[in-house]
Design an enzyme around this catalytic site. Structure first.
Site, PDB file in Angstrom:
ATOM      1  N   GLU A 189       0.827  -1.208   0.000  1.00 47.54           N
ATOM      2  CA  GLU A 189       0.000   0.000   0.000  1.00 47.54           C
ATOM      3  C   GLU A 189       0.859   1.255   0.000  1.00 47.54           C
ATOM      4  OE1 GLU A 189      -4.190   0.358   1.972  1.00 47.54           O
ATOM      5  OE2 GLU A 189      -2.693   0.930   3.455  1.00 47.54           O
ATOM      6  N   GLU A 192       2.161   1.752  -3.460  1.00 51.78           N
ATOM      7  CA  GLU A 192       1.073   2.241  -4.313  1.00 51.78           C
ATOM      8  C   GLU A 192       0.808   3.723  -4.061  1.00 51.78           C
ATOM      9  OE1 GLU A 192      -3.668   1.276  -5.263  1.00 51.78           O
ATOM     10  OE2 GLU A 192      -2.632   0.222  -3.619  1.00 51.78           O
ATOM     11  N   CYS A 219      -8.361  -1.974   3.868  1.00 53.47           N
ATOM     12  CA  CYS A 219      -8.238  -3.049   4.863  1.00 53.47           C
ATOM     13  C   CYS A 219      -9.579  -3.462   5.452  1.00 53.47           C
ATOM     14  CB  CYS A 219      -7.318  -2.611   6.004  1.00 53.47           C
ATOM     15  SG  CYS A 219      -5.650  -2.225   5.479  1.00 53.47           S
ATOM     16  N   SER A 239      -7.346   1.681  -2.556  1.00 49.40           N
ATOM     17  CA  SER A 239      -6.120   0.916  -2.779  1.00 49.40           C
ATOM     18  C   SER A 239      -6.483  -0.459  -3.309  1.00 49.40           C
ATOM     19  CB  SER A 239      -5.351   0.772  -1.464  1.00 49.40           C
ATOM     20  OG  SER A 239      -4.335  -0.208  -1.583  1.00 49.40           O
ATOM     21  N   LYS A 278     -15.479  -9.597   7.970  1.00 42.30           N
ATOM     22  CA  LYS A 278     -14.404 -10.449   7.444  1.00 42.30           C
ATOM     23  C   LYS A 278     -14.946 -11.790   6.954  1.00 42.30           C
ATOM     24  CE  LYS A 278     -10.646  -7.972   8.023  1.00 42.30           C
ATOM     25  NZ  LYS A 278      -9.851  -7.557   6.851  1.00 42.30           N
ATOM     26  N   GLU A 281     -15.982 -11.090   3.470  1.00 37.36           N
ATOM     27  CA  GLU A 281     -14.788 -10.837   2.659  1.00 37.36           C
ATOM     28  C   GLU A 281     -14.148 -12.152   2.204  1.00 37.36           C
ATOM     29  OE1 GLU A 281     -10.890  -8.027   3.079  1.00 37.36           O
ATOM     30  OE2 GLU A 281     -11.147  -9.543   4.645  1.00 37.36           O
ATOM     31  N   GLU A 286     -13.266 -13.322  -5.727  1.00 36.41           N
ATOM     32  CA  GLU A 286     -11.888 -13.025  -6.129  1.00 36.41           C
ATOM     33  C   GLU A 286     -10.865 -13.401  -5.066  1.00 36.41           C
ATOM     34  OE1 GLU A 286     -13.784  -9.073  -4.751  1.00 36.41           O
ATOM     35  OE2 GLU A 286     -14.363 -10.868  -5.884  1.00 36.41           O
ATOM     36  N   CYS A 425     -10.652  -1.592  14.673  1.00 35.34           N
ATOM     37  CA  CYS A 425     -10.892  -3.024  14.875  1.00 35.34           C
ATOM     38  C   CYS A 425     -11.055  -3.402  16.348  1.00 35.34           C
ATOM     39  CB  CYS A 425      -9.760  -3.840  14.260  1.00 35.34           C
ATOM     40  SG  CYS A 425      -9.603  -3.605  12.473  1.00 35.34           S
TER      41      CYS A 425
END
Length: 511
Positions: A189, A192, A219, A239, A278, A281, A286, A425
Site C-alpha cells: 500500500e 502504491e 483493509c 487501494s 471479514k 470478505e 476473487e 478493529c
C-alpha cells in the site's frame, strides 16, 4: 443451551437474577402464533456474516438505533404495531439484498441472540477433531487485546502468547500472526501511495490513466462494501491491496503450502478476527484461485472464546508460546492496525523513510491517535519539498460525512484511512460485549503499549518481510505481488435495496 450467546446473554442474566422459573416461547403462549407470524420471516441467514432470529428478539430497538444514529446506515427498522412489531431490513427483504455492510455493530449491542454473527466455530471444531486437514490459524492484531475478556480478564489485557498456546491446545497445527501480513500490506500500500503521489506531482509518468487522489485504504471490508454499494465512483480511489487477512491467506495457500508439499485444498486456514464483515470478505469470489478459497473460515473473537470454554481450556493460565515461522513475526507498525489511525501511522513510518531516505524524528504520529471520529495531519517530506495531507476516520457515519466533504471539494486529502467501527478493529462487531465507558480506550492503549515495547517497529525492517520479497515477490507492486496480494472491486449499487430511511421517503406514511 445451544444458543450462541448462552452464558453471555443479558436477558438470561435477568431471568437468573430474579429466579424466573420458565420463559416459554411465543408459540407456547399464543394460540394464534402461526397466524400472526405467517407473513414474517423469523430467520434470516442469507448473509455469511450476520444472522437474525426473531424468536429471540425482545424488541428493545438497540440495533435499530445503532444502525441509524451511530453508523448512519439506516438499514434496520421497526415494522408493524403491537405484538406484531419486529425489526427487519428495508422492505422486509433478506439482509443480503439490503445495503447492510455487515459491520456487526448491531450484533455488538444486541442483549440476546436475536442478531449474532453467522457462526462457524462448530464446523471448525469438527475439522480440528477429524484431523482430515492441515489446520492453520491466523490471529488479527485487535484480538490479542480483547480475547482475555472472554475468559474473565479486564479489557486491554494482552494475552498474545497465551492465545497462541490455546489455539495449539485446540488442535491447530500452525499458528501465524496477521501482523506479518499487516507489514506486507504496508509495503504494498505504501508503494502504491508513493506511485500515485509521484504521478500527481509530475515526478513519474505513466502510459495509462493516472489513479486519482485521495487514495483510500482497503483493509476494512465493511468500508469496501459501502464504497461498492453507495459510492461506486470512488472505487478507483480505493487501494488495490487486499486486507492483511487475505494477504496472509494467499501467502499460505499459494506459497507456503507448496513449499511444504501440501495441496492448497488439504490446508484449512481459519482466521480469528474482531470483525463480522471479514466473514463475507473471505467468501468474495476473487479471494481465491483454482477452485479453493484463501481463507476457509473466519471466527470472531467471541467465537474463539466459545471454543475455549467448550473445550474447557483455561487460556489465561497457559504458558506463553510463540507464533510459527515464516509468518510469525510482525512489527509494532503491524499491531497498530488494531486501532483507528494505526494503518495510517504504520504507512507513514515506511513511506516517510522510503521517500526521503531519512528516519522519522518520532515514530509516534500523535495527530492520528485516539478515539476521535475524524483526525487530520500534514506530513512534510524533506528533500522532496512536498507535504502529504492525511485523514483518519472511524465509524461509518463519520466516513459518510468525510466522503461528502471530499466529493463537494471542501476537503483535500492525499491519503485517507477508513475503519467502519468506532475506534477501529478494537471496537469491531465480533469483539467481546464488555460493558464500560473505557473499554475501547483500554484496548487502544494496550495496542499502543505493544508497539512501544517492541524493538521492531517499522514494517520495512521486518526480516520475514525482506525474506518473502527476496524469495517470492521480488519487490512491492511487482507482477507476482499483483497476482496474489492485490484485488479489484465491483459496482454493486444496482444489486441492493434502498436504505430504510430512503424507503420511508418513497412509501406512503404509516398511519
Amino acid at each position: 443451551m445451544s444458543c450462541d450467546v448462552n452464558g453471555k446473554c443479558e436477558f438470561q442474566d435477568l431471568i437468573n437474577r430474579y429466579q424466573v422459573p420458565k420463559w416459554p416461547k411465543l408459540r407456547e403462549v399464543s394460540d394464534d402464533y402461526i397466524e400472526h407470524t405467517s407473513h414474517t420471516t423469523l430467520y434470516d441467514q442469507s448473509s455469511p456474516a450476520i444472522k437474525l432470529d426473531l424468536e429471540k428478539c425482545i424488541k428493545c430497538s438497540r440495533c435499530v438505533t445503532t444502525c441509524e444514529e451511530v453508523q448512519g446506515m439506516n438499514v434496520l427498522g421497526m415494522f408493524n404495531r403491537g405484538r406484531d412489531r419486529h425489526i427487519g431490513f428495508v422492505h422486509e427483504s433478506d439482509l443480503e439484498l439490503s445495503k447492510c455492510i455487515e459491520c456487526g455493530q448491531c450484533v455488538s449491542v444486541c442483549p440476546v441472540g436475536a442478531l449474532s454473527e453467522n457462526t462457524s466455530w462448530r464446523e471448525v471444531l469438527s475439522l480440528l477433531q477429524s484431523k482430515r486437514k492441515i489446520m492453520v490459524a491466523q490471529t488479527a492484531p485487535a484480538v490479542r487485546v480483547a480475547i482475555g475478556e472472554e475468559v474473565g480478564l479486564p479489557p486491554g489485557a494482552i494475552e498474545t502468547h497465551q492465545m497462541v498456546a490455546g489455539l495449539r491446545q485446540l488442535g491447530f497445527d500452525y499458528v501465524f500472526d496477521t501482523d506479518f501480513a499487516a507489514d506486507l500490506t504496508i509495503m504494498e500500500e505504501g508503494t502504491e501511495l508513493l506511485h500515485r503521489l509521484k504521478l500527481a506531482w509530475g515526478l513519474e509518468k505513466t502510459d495509462g490513466p493516472v489513479p486519482p487522489l485521495p487514495m483510500f485504504t482497503s483493509c476494512c471490508p465493511a468500508w469496501v462494501s459501502l464504497v461498492e454499494t453507495d459510492y461506486p465512483e470512488l472505487i478507483p480511489n480505493l487501494s488495490s491491496c487486499k486486507s492483511p487477512q487475505q494477504m496472509l491467506g494467499a501467502n499460505v495457500k499459494a506459497v507456503w503450502a507448496e513449499r511444504l508439499g501440501y495441496k492448497p485444498e488439504d490446508v484449512c486456514l481459519v482466521s480469528i478476527m474482531p470483525c463480522t464483515a471479514k466473514k463475507h470478505e473471505a467468501k468474495r469470489p476473487e479471494m481465491g484461485r483454482g477452485g479453493y478459497r484463501d481463507v476457509d473460515y473466519v471466527l470472531t473473537t467471541r467465537e474463539l472464546g466459545r471454543l475455549f470454554r467448550f473445550n474447557k481450556i483455561n487460556m489465561a493460565a497457559l504458558p506463553k508460546e510463540q507464533y510459527d515461522n515464516p509468518m510469525g513475526t510482525g512489527s509494532g507498525a503491524g499491531v497498530l492496525f488494531g486501532n483507528t489511525g494505526g494503518v495510517m501511522e504504520a504507512a507513514v513510518r515506511t513511506v516517510y523513510e522510503v521517500a526521503t531516505g531519512q528516519e522519522m524524528p518520532s515514530l509516534n504520529l500523535d495527530a492520528v491517535r485516539g478515539l476521535k471520529g475524524v483526525k487530520e495531519a500534514n506530513l512534510s517530506l524533506p528533500g522532496l519539498d512536498k507535504s502529504v495531507k492525511v485523514a483518519v476516520c472511524s465509524g461509518i457515519k463519520n466516513a459518510r460525512h468525510l466522503v461528502e466533504e471530499v466529493r463537494n471539494g471542501r476537503a483535500d486529502y492525499d491519503f485517507v484511512e477508513v475503519m467502519s467501527c468506532p475506534g477501529g478493529c478494537i471496537g469491531g462487531g465480533g469483539q467481546p460485549k464488555t460493558k464500560g465507558p473505557d473499554v475501547l480506550a483500554r484496548r487502544m492503549q494496550a495496542v499502543y503499549n505493544i508497539d512501544r515495547d517492541m524493538r521492531l517497529r517499522k514494517s520495512h525492517e521486518n526480516p520475514q518481510i525482506k525474506e518473502v520479497y527476496a524469495q517470492v515477490y521480488g519487490e512491492p507492486n511487482s507482477h507476482k505481488s499483483h497476482e496474489l496480494l492485490h484485488t479489484h472491486y465491483n459496482d454493486r449499487s444496482k444489486q441492493t435495496e434502498l436504505g430504510y430511511s430512503d424507503s420511508l421517503k418513497e412509501d406512503a406514511p404509516v398511519p
